[in-house]
Design an enzyme around this catalytic site. Structure first.
Site, mmCIF file in Angstrom:
data_model
loop_
_atom_site.group_PDB
_atom_site.id
_atom_site.type_symbol
_atom_site.label_atom_id
_atom_site.label_comp_id
_atom_site.label_asym_id
_atom_site.label_seq_id
_atom_site.Cartn_x
_atom_site.Cartn_y
_atom_site.Cartn_z
ATOM 1 N N HIS A 1 0.809 -1.225 0.000
ATOM 2 C CA HIS A 1 0.000 0.000 0.000
ATOM 3 C C HIS A 1 0.843 1.276 0.000
ATOM 4 O O HIS A 1 0.446 2.295 0.572
ATOM 5 C CB HIS A 1 -0.952 0.000 1.197
ATOM 6 C CG HIS A 1 -1.744 -1.258 1.332
ATOM 7 N ND1 HIS A 1 -2.920 -1.478 0.636
ATOM 8 C CD2 HIS A 1 -1.509 -2.401 2.037
ATOM 9 C CE1 HIS A 1 -3.377 -2.684 0.934
ATOM 10 N NE2 HIS A 1 -2.539 -3.268 1.769
ATOM 11 N N CYS A 2 2.017 1.228 -0.627
ATOM 12 C CA CYS A 2 2.927 2.386 -0.632
ATOM 13 C C CYS A 2 3.223 2.845 0.792
ATOM 14 O O CYS A 2 3.396 4.040 1.051
ATOM 15 C CB CYS A 2 2.364 3.537 -1.463
ATOM 16 S SG CYS A 2 2.309 3.211 -3.234
ATOM 17 N N ASN A 3 3.273 1.903 1.708
ATOM 18 C CA ASN A 3 3.552 2.201 3.112
ATOM 19 C C ASN A 3 4.497 1.124 3.629
ATOM 20 O O ASN A 3 4.115 0.246 4.405
ATOM 21 C CB ASN A 3 2.253 2.225 3.926
ATOM 22 C CG ASN A 3 2.423 2.862 5.291
ATOM 23 O OD1 ASN A 3 3.405 2.622 5.982
ATOM 24 N ND2 ASN A 3 1.469 3.682 5.675
#
EC number: 2.8.1.9
Length: 822
Positions: A400-402
């Protein structure tokens, strides 16, 4: 937070909305019919009346470039000024204390701030960020010449803030953090901004950047107290309204001093510039004027006016949305947390901060989780997302781009992640579990228009497919005494797929067909490639490819191709022709095997006629390409089971896939192996399971599927009159090898074929449906893989005779098949 009563909590559901949320959905969101959308953290959805309002605005007014002086241009400028003020007021930001800069999205806002700090001091700047930061915040560290630090806990941040009072560093410092984690909904303390400002009041060189993109999607952002507000706030309006695709950077005017040091200037940001001689320019005076480079996306800004009005009319306020989504999120969280298998093993492993309790200050309406089976093994995130997609449930999986939040939740260290990368792990791939741990996380997120039916639909989905209600002893192969009967199989059909992901060419009865080490002659020798990206097209993304039907005409030496019911026909020579060489990838994203994601050289047809033939039918710019003869073939890598080998099969057991040989057979454009085999008996059993598979009362009855959905090269059937009509479904799972035809051509079985949602594409209509994937998940899950069919290849012993002399190998419909049981 004290527990609320059930009645009090239920009162939060769509409180303050103009109408019941179900009524709003039916009128404003017609595209949600029969769809469960649970990815509002990615983007929320736009209502129909917003688009209607924007369309009326565009067709009723003439908007010119705001940098001109005409009446149409002045109208655009006036509207932009009004909407800028309206957007500030939406966040309770006093225009005397704040300015709003329009940008493309939150990432563009973050980059703009980083560019400002890069130019702010010859010494560079120091950068700190919180572990839950989005990738866009992490990326800013690469420009921080004075160093950077990732804060792992809230406690670390608090201790750093406490030390600011005695810190005498004189270079600029920037601390960035997300208002809400886009991974799990954890909310960070808003008071950090004021604490940092108060703690560094002596130096005055420590600034704060709040990534509010995830937070503002369902929660009010209150900037009424300028002394407690971030210096810079980045956000995206599409997260709140669904449309327009527009972002903003909200700047405290007291931080304007550092902005003036920005070096780059674009069109519209200066009062005068000397292009020759002395390099001099005079920047405009306001913050937004000197930061908004070039012509603004004025149509998108005008659309924001309609978005603000429509959102207020439907939902009242962001506080209403916050109460509504909090109620739904807590309800879904509790249902997932309560789910157990028959043996008490939890179904869902939830990733929620211990500091979060669904109070507005600590948690947003995002639920992050993974799924385990009754033995505690992890279910692959990709499988869950694929099945959800088949069931028209929209969720998200991955990191999640995290990356920081994901690694922390899953317990991965930096060195371990580097090892995973070396082993092939990439963002967006299907490496779901490595070293016994998940590599990513499943996420459901709620929005203003989410309702109880969404919650119920997702809970039913988990219950139907992933809760084991009793021990299952599914007999995947017939009992031992049946297995030992003299087999009697034959080739029912032969299918060649000349163009990857397109329709089949059925080999006519009575015609012997050449088979090579890389598979049936002409199989997957062509593909369609996107003219822009060079990526090979797949039926998964473009289901109408199933209607592209090739015919191999050996007499004339051509491949004849038709598209759907169109009478037009394209002929391509089977002989090799010189065409443009381009490099392409077999898939746009990496997969767990070494096939999708390979960079291969193909010969693209340069004829405009060829390109338009396929492009017009699919509605995508593409052309035909061919695997060239002079390029080495690729190596197969079929999906394999992780079970230990067991030579003595017990009734009901599933055999180990054969161990990899030292030399894997080559393939052309096939996904995993030279030849795919299925059995008619297995298809029949699957259709019986589909027929008797329990379904909700509101769903339509499932139809039997054809063998063609599995895109097998060889379909084998049984001579039932010799077996007293006793079909033996899935007996091919026990085969180690088999021979075909009068010459007893020997084939090796390489492994089981792992299935994805491509089998749901109807080969005759090009439409998607739920089956057979929904039933395969329930009946053919082996070691968390959904399998059907067997990967095979021509045995090495068949490839030469005598002193390396090539041997001609052929197969034909009706040939006897003799298996060798593992």
């Amino acid at each position: 937070m004290q527990a609320k009563s059930k009645t009090e909590s239920r009162a939060e559901y769509c409180t303050g909305y103009s109408e019941d949320v179900d009524v709003i959905r039916e009128r404003e969101y017609p595209f949600l019919k029969d769809t469960t959308y649970l990815d509002h953290a990615g983007t929320t959805l736009y209502p129909k009346s917003l688009i209607d309002s924007f369309a009326r605005d565009l067709t009723s007014n003439l908007f010119g470039n705001p940098h001109s002086r005409s009446s149409s241009s002045q109208l655009s400028t006036q509207r932009i000024d009004d909407i800028r003020l309206r957007a500030l007021r939406f966040f309770n930001a006093d225009p005397d204390e704040f300015d709003l800069v329009f940008v493309a999205n939150a990432t563009a806002a973050i980059k703009l701030v980083v560019d400002v700090f890069r130019d702010s001091s010859p010494q560079g700047f120091w950068y700190g960020y919180f572990i839950d930061a989005h990738t866009s915040l992490v990326g800013a560290r690469e420009i921080a010449e004075r160093g950077h630090r990732c804060f792992l806990t809230s406690g670390e941040v608090e201790r750093w803030i406490a030390d600011l009072a005695t810190d005498q560093k004189n270079f600029p410092r920037l601390f960035a953090y997300p208002g809400q984690s886009n991974l799990n909904g954890r909310r960070s303390p808003m008071q950090w901004c004021k604490k940092i400002r108060d703690g560094s009041s002596g130096a005055g060189n420590v600034y704060t950047l709040l990534d509010a993109a995830s937070l503002v999607s369902t929660s009010p952002l209150d900037l009424s107290d300028a002394s407690a507000a971030p210096d810079f706030t980045a956000l995206s309006f599409y997260k709140i309204f669904g449309f327009p695709d527009l972002g903003a950077l909200i700047v405290r005017k007291s931080a304007a001093g550092i902005i003036k040091k920005r070096k780059f200037f674009g069109g519209g940001t200066v009062d005068m510039v000397l292009a020759q001689g002395m390099p001099w320019h005079a920047k405009k005076s306001t913050i937004h004027e000197c930061l908004e480079d070039g012509t603004l996306p004025f149509h998108n800004i005008i659309a924001l006016d309609s978005a603000l009005s429509t959102h207020g009319r439907l939902f009242g306020s962001m506080s209403n949305v916050s109460f509504h989504t909090r109620y739904l999120a807590k309800r879904l969280h509790n249902r997932l947390a309560a789910m157990t298998h028959f043996n008490g093993q939890k179904v869902c492993h939830l990733y929620m901060s211990p500091e979060s309790d669904f109070d507005n200050s600590t948690q947003g309406p995002i639920i992050a989780f993974n799924i385990r089976n009754s033995s505690g093994a992890w279910i692959g995130k990709s499988e869950v997302e694929r099945l959800a997609n088949v069931k028209k449930i929209h969720i998200r999986s991955g990191s999640h781009c995290n990356s920081g939040g994901t690694a922390t939740s899953l317990g991965w260290t930096g060195p371990e992640l580097l090892r995973n990368f070396s082993a092939g792990l990439r963002c967006g791939d299907d490496h779901d579990v490595m070293d016994g741990r998940p590599t990513g996380i499943l996420r459901v997120s709620l929005g203003a228009v989410s309702n109880l039916r969404d919650i119920d639909a997702f809970a039913r989905f988990i219950d139907e497919f992933y809760i084991e209600k009793e021990p299952e002893f599914v007999s995947l192969v017939p009992p031992m005494e049946v297995v030992l009967q003299e087999p009697s199989f034959y080739v029912e059909s032969l299918s060649v797929y000349p163009i990857k992901s397109c329709g089949a060419f059925k080999v006519p009865d009575g015609q012997r067909w050449e088979i090579k080490r890389e598979g049936l002659a002409w199989d997957r020798e062509w593909c369609l490639i996107h003219q822009g990206t060079g990526a090979a097209l797949s039926m998964k993304k473009y289901p109408r490819m199933a209607l592209i039907r090739p015919v191999i005409d050996l007499e004339r030496g051509v491949l004849r191709i038709t598209c759907g019911s169109d009478s037009k026909e394209l002929e391509v020579s089977l002989r090799r022709e010189i065409t443009n060489l381009v490099t392409t990838s077999l898939c746009q994203s990496a997969k767990s095997s070494n096939v999708c994601g390979d960079r291969v050289v193909v010969q693209a047809y340069s004829s405009p006629t060829v390109a338009s033939f396929f492009s017009n039918f699919l509605g995508v710019p593409c052309t035909l390409a061919r695997f060239p003869p002079q390029i080495s073939t690729r190596i197969s890598n079929p999906t394999r089971s992780s079970r230990r080998s067991q030579r003595a099969l017990m009734p009901g057991s599933f055999p180990e896939d054969p161990s990899p040989t030292s030399e894997q057979p080559p393939i052309l454009l096939s996904n995993e192996s030279p030849i795919l085999l299925i059995s008619r008996s297995s298809v029949n059993r699957l259709n019986e399971n589909i027929k008797y598979n329990p379904r909700p009362s509101y769903s339509t009855p499932a139809k039997a599927v054809e063998a063609d959905v599995f895109r097998a090269n060889i379909v084998v059937a049984e001579n039932l009159h010799q077996l007293a009509n006793a079909e033996r479904p899935y007996i091919e799972d026990t085969w180690e090898s088999f021979s075909v035809g009068p010459e007893q051509l020997c084939f090796d079985v390489l492994g089981s074929c792992q299935r994805c949602q491509m089998v749901c594409v109807d080969p005759y209509t090009g439409t998607r449906r739920e089956e057979p994937y929904s039933t395969l998940v329930k009946t053919r899950k082996i070691n968390s893989k959904i399998v059907f069919g067997r990967h095979t290849s021509l045995s090495n012993m068949e490839l030469s005779q005598g002193a390396g002399k090539p041997k001609s190998c052929t197969v034909m419909v009706g040939d006897v098949v003799t298996p060798q049981i593992a």
